[in-house]
Design a protein around this motif. Sequence first.
Motif, PDB file in Angstrom:
ATOM      1  N   MET A  54       0.818  -1.211   0.000  1.00  0.00           N
ATOM      2  CA  MET A  54       0.000   0.000   0.000  1.00  0.00           C
ATOM      3  C   MET A  54       0.853   1.263   0.000  1.00  0.00           C
ATOM      4  N   ALA A  55       1.980   1.259   0.693  1.00  0.00           N
ATOM      5  CA  ALA A  55       2.841   2.448   0.731  1.00  0.00           C
ATOM      6  C   ALA A  55       3.333   2.806  -0.673  1.00  0.00           C
ATOM      7  N   GLN A  56       3.630   1.790  -1.498  1.00  0.00           N
ATOM      8  CA  GLN A  56       4.066   2.057  -2.865  1.00  0.00           C
ATOM      9  C   GLN A  56       2.904   2.565  -3.715  1.00  0.00           C
ATOM     10  N   VAL A  57       1.735   1.987  -3.535  1.00  0.00           N
ATOM     11  CA  VAL A  57       0.551   2.449  -4.270  1.00  0.00           C
ATOM     12  C   VAL A  57       0.280   3.908  -3.933  1.00  0.00           C
ATOM     13  N   GLU A  58       0.371   4.259  -2.656  1.00  0.00           N
ATOM     14  CA  GLU A  58       0.108   5.640  -2.252  1.00  0.00           C
ATOM     15  C   GLU A  58       1.116   6.602  -2.869  1.00  0.00           C
ATOM     16  N   LEU A  59       2.378   6.183  -3.018  1.00  0.00           N
ATOM     17  CA  LEU A  59       3.352   7.033  -3.699  1.00  0.00           C
ATOM     18  C   LEU A  59       2.976   7.203  -5.168  1.00  0.00           C
ATOM     19  N   LEU A  60       2.566   6.114  -5.825  1.00  0.00           N
ATOM     20  CA  LEU A  60       2.144   6.210  -7.225  1.00  0.00           C
ATOM     21  C   LEU A  60       0.953   7.157  -7.356  1.00  0.00           C
ATOM     22  N   GLN A  61      -0.001   7.061  -6.428  1.00  0.00           N
ATOM     23  CA  GLN A  61      -1.167   7.951  -6.470  1.00  0.00           C
ATOM     24  C   GLN A  61      -0.737   9.414  -6.329  1.00  0.00           C
ATOM     25  N   THR A  62       0.199   9.675  -5.439  1.00  0.00           N
ATOM     26  CA  THR A  62       0.677  11.041  -5.236  1.00  0.00           C
ATOM     27  C   THR A  62       1.407  11.549  -6.482  1.00  0.00           C
ATOM     28  N   LEU A  63       2.189  10.682  -7.105  1.00  0.00           N
ATOM     29  CA  LEU A  63       2.948  11.074  -8.296  1.00  0.00           C
ATOM     30  C   LEU A  63       2.082  11.190  -9.541  1.00  0.00           C
ATOM     31  N   ALA A  64       0.861  10.678  -9.499  1.00  0.00           N
ATOM     32  CA  ALA A  64      -0.021  10.755 -10.671  1.00  0.00           C
ATOM     33  C   ALA A  64      -0.326  12.210 -11.024  1.00  0.00           C
ATOM     34  N   VAL A  88      10.870   4.422  -3.220  1.00  0.00           N
ATOM     35  CA  VAL A  88      11.151   4.892  -4.578  1.00  0.00           C
ATOM     36  C   VAL A  88      12.125   3.944  -5.266  1.00  0.00           C
ATOM     37  N   GLY A  89      13.123   3.474  -4.521  1.00  0.00           N
ATOM     38  CA  GLY A  89      14.082   2.523  -5.100  1.00  0.00           C
ATOM     39  C   GLY A  89      13.390   1.274  -5.625  1.00  0.00           C
ATOM     40  N   LYS A  90      12.427   0.755  -4.880  1.00  0.00           N
ATOM     41  CA  LYS A  90      11.689  -0.427  -5.325  1.00  0.00           C
ATOM     42  C   LYS A  90      10.838  -0.111  -6.556  1.00  0.00           C
ATOM     43  N   LEU A  91      10.231   1.075  -6.571  1.00  0.00           N
ATOM     44  CA  LEU A  91       9.421   1.472  -7.724  1.00  0.00           C
ATOM     45  C   LEU A  91      10.300   1.716  -8.949  1.00  0.00           C
ATOM     46  N   LEU A  92      11.517   2.232  -8.743  1.00  0.00           N
ATOM     47  CA  LEU A  92      12.471   2.395  -9.847  1.00  0.00           C
ATOM     48  C   LEU A  92      12.840   1.029 -10.422  1.00  0.00           C
ATOM     49  N   ASP A  93      13.151   0.075  -9.533  1.00  0.00           N
ATOM     50  CA  ASP A  93      13.511  -1.278  -9.975  1.00  0.00           C
ATOM     51  C   ASP A  93      12.385  -1.933 -10.757  1.00  0.00           C
ATOM     52  N   ALA A  94      11.151  -1.658 -10.361  1.00  0.00           N
ATOM     53  CA  ALA A  94       9.992  -2.245 -11.037  1.00  0.00           C
ATOM     54  C   ALA A  94       9.670  -1.524 -12.349  1.00  0.00           C
ATOM     55  N   GLY A  95      10.293  -0.361 -12.567  1.00  0.00           N
ATOM     56  CA  GLY A  95      10.028   0.401 -13.786  1.00  0.00           C
ATOM     57  C   GLY A  95       8.771   1.250 -13.718  1.00  0.00           C
TER      58      GLY A  95
END
Length: 171
Positions: A54-64, A88-95
């Motif tokens: 959920m923490a990664q999803v919330e970052l994606l939502q904020t960056l939208a 962010v590092g994990k989201l970078l790795d995932a592309g």
Amino acid sequence: MSSQPSAVPPARTDSPESERTLEQAQQLTDVITRLRRALRSSIRTDYPWESLPMAQVELLQTLAAAPLRVGELATRQRLAPNTVSGLVGKLLDAGFVDRQPDPGDRRTARIALTEAGRRQLNDWQQAHERRLADALRGLGEADCQAVMNALPGLELLARALSTTPPEDRSH
């Protein structure tokens, strides 16, 4: 014997109204926790590909809305910058995100959603909307309407919680 104050002071219950408000807050906390857990669990059962924390999803939502610096993300999410850096590092790795130069400060970078990140966020949103729509259809009409009638108040509560700094309880 240590005289150190406890990390969380006991709640004040100076009046019956305070006690009632505390009980309501406890009930709301319980329902929100169970609702989030049930939704996450059902999504992972119905959509096994959904694995983002959920923490990664919330970052994606904020960056939208727009690219942001890590410090800005941390402030908006009310997280420590090093925690956001790890996410962010994990989201970078995932592309799902990439780093872009910050036009205002060439020494820093802004984090932005990639097209894959937008697709992932859209898929996540649609899966949750379908799951909630299915659950709402399973309720009786009166119960469904009661849930919908609660939304304006819940929206106000969310705004109050996001704009009000935590109460300083040290005094």
